[in-house]
Enzyme design. Structure first.
Site, PDB file in Angstrom:
ATOM      1  N   CYS A 144      47.360   4.400   1.190  1.00 52.81           N
ATOM      2  CA  CYS A 144      48.379   3.416   0.850  1.00 52.81           C
ATOM      3  C   CYS A 144      48.577   2.557   2.087  1.00 52.81           C
ATOM      4  O   CYS A 144      48.658   3.059   3.205  1.00 52.81           O
ATOM      5  CB  CYS A 144      49.672   4.144   0.489  1.00 52.81           C
ATOM      6  N   SER A 166      24.395  48.011   1.034  1.00 48.97           N
ATOM      7  CA  SER A 166      25.697  47.424   0.710  1.00 48.97           C
ATOM      8  C   SER A 166      26.714  48.558   0.625  1.00 48.97           C
ATOM      9  O   SER A 166      26.405  49.693   0.969  1.00 48.97           O
ATOM     10  CB  SER A 166      25.614  46.632  -0.583  1.00 48.97           C
ATOM     11  N   LYS A 196      37.032  44.152   6.255  1.00 47.36           N
ATOM     12  CA  LYS A 196      35.777  43.744   5.610  1.00 47.36           C
ATOM     13  C   LYS A 196      35.679  42.233   5.748  1.00 47.36           C
ATOM     14  O   LYS A 196      36.364  41.478   5.069  1.00 47.36           O
ATOM     15  CB  LYS A 196      35.751  44.150   4.148  1.00 47.36           C
TER      16      LYS A 196
HETATM   17  S1  IVH Z   1      29.103  48.281   6.883  1.00 48.93           S
HETATM   18  C1  IVH Z   1      25.880  50.761   5.184  1.00 48.93           C
HETATM   19  N1  IVH Z   1      31.272  47.112   7.811  1.00 48.93           N
HETATM   20  O1  IVH Z   1      29.987  43.992   3.429  1.00 48.93           O
HETATM   21  C2  IVH Z   1      27.034  49.967   5.590  1.00 48.93           C
HETATM   22  N2  IVH Z   1      29.975  45.957   6.192  1.00 48.93           N
HETATM   23  O2  IVH Z   1      29.304  45.190   0.832  1.00 48.93           O
HETATM   24  C3  IVH Z   1      26.825  48.530   5.430  1.00 48.93           C
HETATM   25  N3  IVH Z   1      30.827  43.742   5.625  1.00 48.93           N
HETATM   26  O3  IVH Z   1      26.542  43.519   3.572  1.00 48.93           O
HETATM   27  C4  IVH Z   1      27.802  47.621   5.918  1.00 48.93           C
HETATM   28  N4  IVH Z   1      32.547  43.776   6.981  1.00 48.93           N
HETATM   29  O4  IVH Z   1      28.001  41.935   4.917  1.00 48.93           O
HETATM   30  C5  IVH Z   1      30.223  47.018   6.972  1.00 48.93           C
HETATM   31  N5  IVH Z   1      33.201  46.188   8.717  1.00 48.93           N
HETATM   32  C6  IVH Z   1      32.146  46.096   7.905  1.00 48.93           C
HETATM   33  C7  IVH Z   1      31.913  44.950   7.114  1.00 48.93           C
HETATM   34  C8  IVH Z   1      30.813  44.930   6.253  1.00 48.93           C
HETATM   35  C9  IVH Z   1      31.870  43.063   6.101  1.00 48.93           C
HETATM   36  C10 IVH Z   1      29.899  43.234   4.601  1.00 48.93           C
HETATM   37  C11 IVH Z   1      28.450  43.267   5.003  1.00 48.93           C
HETATM   38  C12 IVH Z   1      27.750  44.071   3.957  1.00 48.93           C
HETATM   39  C13 IVH Z   1      28.719  44.031   2.834  1.00 48.93           C
HETATM   40  C14 IVH Z   1      28.573  45.274   2.003  1.00 48.93           C
END
Ligand code: IVH
Length: 682
Positions: A430, A84, A119
C-alpha cells in the site's frame, strides 16, 4: 614446485586456528576474534592454497565456501545400514515398549536407564572420518544406499573437517541430523518472499533442499546446522559402555551434540522428559517432532538387537500433530506495518498443535497461485512452534464446484491508496505510508510488542481506540497519556488505567537494541538491531552514521543500510525519536568492550528455572564471557537472572536495587555480549 617448510607450517597453523575459531563461534557461541580478523586468516590460507595447490588438503576450512557444482550425486552404500525408529504416540505405548524390552532381557523388576534426546526434524546423514578427517558424508537414502553429499556437508560450519582432541578411531562413522535453525529458516523464507522465489514449507524441507544442491556454493549460503546422535561403523574395542558416554566422547572430538540430551530412569523418567521438552518446544531454536528414548548401555542394546528396520532398544515418542485439515471460508487481505499486503485465509476453526486456529497466512499472491488455493477449498494448515499458522496445500479431491479464485486488489483494502509492486520483490505494498490506518496501527502495535518496548496491557483493541480518538498519533504520544485519558475510554477502569501507566513507566528502561527494533525500520529485525547497538553503542553515533559506514556492521548489507539511513534522514522520524528520549526512554550504557570477555568484572546470581537452558549451561555461558556467577545476592551483585518461581533471591535483589533480568532479557544480554566479544578487535 617445492613448498618451503615454513609455508607448509604456516598453512597448517592457519587451518588449526580457523577451525578452532569456527568451533568457538558456531558451537560454543563464544568467539574470541572479530569477523574481520577471521576473514584475514581465511584469505591468507586461500592465497597460500592457490599459490601451492598441493597445500589444499582435504580437511582445509577453505572448502567451507563450496566446491564446484556436480551433475549428479554419486551413490554410497552404507557400511552399516541406517535404520529408522519405531514410533510411540501415547504414554501407554512407551510403557509397553519399556515392559517388552525388560521382559526380553529378563529385567522385569529393574529400572532401565535411558538416554532421552529430542527427535530433530531434519535429515539423517552419515559422516565418515578417516584418521580424524571428514572423508565422506552421505544421506540416508533407503537406509542401504544413500547419496554422496560430502562437498555440501563440508560447507556446514559446525561440522568439523578434522576432529579435535585425541583417541579417535582410525576409521569411524558418525550419525546425526542436519537441520535448519528456525531463525535461519525464517530469514531464508523472508528473503525468498521478497525476491518472489519459492518458499519452503518448513525447516525440514529447507534443510533437505539445501543439502541436496548440486552446487555446494548454494549449500554454503544456507544456514544449516548439525547434531550428532550416534555412530555407525565404529571399532568395538573403542566403544564406550553407554550412549551418554559416547555422546560425551563425540562432543570432545568437536562434534556438536544437542544440549537437551539427558539420562533418565525408567518409564517415569522418559515421560517426565517428554513433558518437559514438549513444554519448551516453542522456545527451542530448532524444530523437533518428538523425543527419542534409547537404552543407554550398549551391552543391553546388543542383547536386544533389531526387528526389520528398527532397533528394539529405542523408540521415538512423537509430539501431537501440528497439521490439520480444514476449510477456507474466505481469503482476506491484511496490511502490515510496512504496507505489505498479505492474503490471509479465514478458516473453519480447527485444533492444531495445541491451539485453535481460525486464520492462516498465504504469504503473497504468487504463493496463492502456486498452491492454487481457492475459497471453499479444504486445505492442510500447519502450526510449528511459535511460527504463525500457514496453509501448506489444498486437497484437490475435496474441491467443491465453483470454488472462487482469489485476486489481489489494486487499491489498499484499508485506506484505498494505490497498491504498488516494488521491482524485484514479490510483495505488493500500500502506498499510503503512515496515512494508512492499518500501517499506522501496526507500527504502534509493533512498538509496544513484547520483544520491542514490551508495554504490558497495550493490546489491539486499546490501540484501536487510542488512534480513533486521536489520543495517539506517534509512538511518543503513548508516553503522554494520562490516567483520565484512559479512564474515559470504554470499559477501562481506574485499575487497568493505572496498570497501563505503570507498564509504560517500566518500559522506559530498555536496551538500545530493543529501542531500535521498536522503531520498526524496514528490514531491521531483532538480530540486526542488536548488531547495530553492539557496533555503535550509542544512539547519537548511530544517528550520525551514513549508509556507507552502516555497512561495516556485521550482517548489514546495502539494502538494510539504505533503510536505516533513510529512516533517520527523515525529519519526522528524528522528531519522534527525540520525543521518545525526552519522554524518558533510556537504557543502561552498552557494556564496555574488554577483550574477548565482555562481562569481565560483572557478577551474576541465577535464580528460578530457566526455560531455554539449565542453570549449569547458563553459568557456563556467563563464565565464558568473563562474568562471575555466585550463589548469594549482595550489593556487589550486578544482575540477578530470574527464571520461573524465583524465590527469595529476587526479592533480595529488589530490596538492594540490583537489576533483575527476565529470561528474555538475559538471553539478549548473552547475545549482545557474544556480539561484543566477536567485535573486539575490529
Ligand atoms: S537414532 C537406529 N536419534 O529419526 C537409530 N534418530 O525415525 C536411528 N532422528 O532417520 C536413529 N533425531 O533422521 C535418532 N536423536 C535422534 C534423532 C533421530 C532425529 C531421525 C533420524 C532417523 C529418524 C528415524
Amino acid at each position: 614446485m617445492t613448498i618451503p617448510d615454513s609455508t607448509r607450517q604456516r598453512a597448517a597453523d592457519l587451518r588449526e586456528q580457523i577451525e578452532s575459531h569456527n568451533r568457538r563461534y558456531y558451537q560454543l557461541d563464544a568467539p574470541i576474534i572479530a569477523d574481520a580478523e577471521y576473514d584475514r586468516l581465511m584469505r591468507e590460507l586461500i592465497e597460500l592454497e592457490t599459490r601451492f595447490p598441493e597445500l589444499a588438503s582435504i580437511d582445509s576450512p577453505t572448502h567451507r565456501v563450496g566446491a564446484p557444482p556436480v551433475r549428479a550425486f554419486a551413490e554410497v552404500r552404507h557400511q552399516a545400514p541406517m535404520l529408522s525408529l519405531d514410533n510411540a504416540f501415547s504414554d501407554e505405548e512407551v510403557a509397553a515398549f519399556d515392559r517388552r524390552l525388560r521382559e526380553r532381557v529378563g529385567m522385569q523388576s529393574e529400572t532401565i536407564e535411558y538416554v532421552a534426546e529430542p527427535k530433530l526434524d531434519g535429515l539423517a546423514v552419515s559422516l565418515t572420518y578417516r584418521q580424524g578427517i571428514l572423508a565422506l558424508a552421505a544421506t540416508r537414502g533407503d537406509g542401504q544406499v544413500g547419496e554422496d553429499v560430502t562437498a555440501n556437508v563440508r560447507t556446514i560450519s559446525v561440522i568439523p573437517l578434522r576432529l579435535a582432541g585425541r583417541g579417535h578411531p582410525e576409521h569411524m562413522e558418525v550419525r546425526g541430523e542436519v537441520y535448519m535453525p528456525k531463525s535461519g529458516f525464517r530469514a531464508l523464507n523472508e528473503r525468498a518472499l521478497r525476491l518472489g522465489e519459492k518458499i519452503f514449507a518448513n525447516p525440514r524441507n529447507a534443510a533437505a533442499g539445501s543439502l541436496r544442491q548440486l552446487d555446494p556454493k548454494i549449500t554454503a549460503s544456507r544456514p544449516l546446522a548439525f547434531f550428532c546422535y550416534g555412530v555407525g561403523l565404529f571399532p568395538q574395542a573403542l566403544l564406550p559402555s553407554s550412549q551418554d558416554v559416547l555422546l560425551e566422547l563425540l562432543e570432545r572430538w568437536g562434534l556438536p551434540v544437542c544440549s537437551e540430551v539427558a539420562c533418565v530412569q525408567g518409564v517415569e523418567g522418559c515421560l517426565a522428559y517428554y513433558r518437559r521438552v514438549l513444554e519448551k518446544r516453542a522456545l527451542l531454536p530448532y524444530d523437533i517432532d518428538g523425543v527419542v528414548y534409547k537404552v543407554s548401555r550398549f551391552e543391553l542394546q546388543q542383547r536386544l538387537g533389531f526387528v526389520a528396520k528398527a532397533p528394539r532398544w529405542a523408540v521415538a515418542h512423537k509430539f501431537p500433530a501440528e497439521e490439520a485439515t480444514t476449510r477456507v471460508e474466505a481469503i482476506e487481505v491484511q496490511v502490515g506495518r510496512t504496507g505489505a499486503l498479505t492474503p490471509v485465509a479465514r478458516l473453519a476453526a480447527v485444533f492444531v498443535g495445541g491451539v485453535t486456529v481460525s486464520s492462516a497466512t498465504l504469504h503473497n499472491a504468487d504463493e496463492v497461485r502456486r498452491k492454487d488455493i481457492r475459497v471453499g477449498d479444504t486445505v492442510v494448515v500447519r502450526r510449528a512452534g511459535d511460527v504463525i499458522p500457514e496453509v501448506v496445500k489444498m486437497i484437490p479431491e475435496l474441491r467443491p464446484p465453483g470454488a472462487r479464485v482469489f485476486e489481489m486488489p489494486d487499491r489498499c483494502p484499508v485506506c484505498g491508496s494505490r497498491v504498488e509492486a516494488v521491482p524485484g520483490e514479490a510483495i505488493l505494498r500500500c502506498s499510503g505510508g503512515l496515512y494508512c490506518p492499518a500501517q499506522h496501527k501496526e507500527s504502534i502495535r509493533h512498538f509496544a510488542s513484547r520483544r520491542a518496548m514490551d508495554i504490558d496491557g497495550l493490546g489491539d483493541k486499546l490501540i484501536d481506540q487510542l488512534l480513533e480518538r486521536k489520543l495517539v498519533q506517534t509512538a511518543a504520544d503513548i508516553y503522554a497519556l494520562r490516567e483520565q485519558d484512559l479512564v474515559d475510554i470504554d470499559r477501562m477502569g481506574v485499575k487497568s488505567a493505572r496498570n497501563l501507566l505503570r507498564a509504560l513507566e517500566r518500559s522506559k528502561t530498555t536496551t538500545l537494541a530493543r529501542f531500535l527494533y521498536a522503531l520498526g525500520i524496514r528490514e531491521v529485525g531483532e538480530a540486526t538491531a542488536r548488531a547495530l547497538a553492539a557496533h555503535y553503542r550509542s544512539l547519537d553515533d548511530l544517528l550520525a552514521a551514513d549508509a556507507e559506514s552502516l555497512q561495516q556492521v556485521r550482517d548489514v548489507g546495502p539494502s538494510v543500510a539504505g533503510h536505516v539511513a533513510a529512516f533517520f534522514a527523515e525529519p519526522r522520524n528524528r522528531g519522534v525519536v527525540a520525543d521518545l528520549i525526552a519522554a524518558g526512554i533510556h537504557w543502561p550504557p552498552e557494556p564496555e568492550i574488554s577483550g574477548a570477555r565482555p562481562l569481565e568484572g560483572k557478577s551474576f546470581v541465577l535464580t528460578g528455572t530457566l526455560g531455554t537452558m539449565t542453570r549449569v549451561e547458563a553459568k557456563d555461558r556467563l563464565e565464558r564471557l568473563g562474568a562471575k556467577v555466585s550463589g548469594a545476592v549482595s550489593k556487589k551483585t550486578h544482575y540477578v537472572v530470574a527464571g520461573a518461581d524465583p524465590g527469595s533471591k529476587r526479592a533480595k535483589a529488589e530490596q538492594l536495587g540490583v537489576d533483575v533480568l527476565s529470561e528474555n532479557e538475559f538471553l539478549q544480554l548473552l547475545e549482545t555480549a557474544s556480539a561484543h566479544a566477536s567485535a573486539v578487535s575490529s
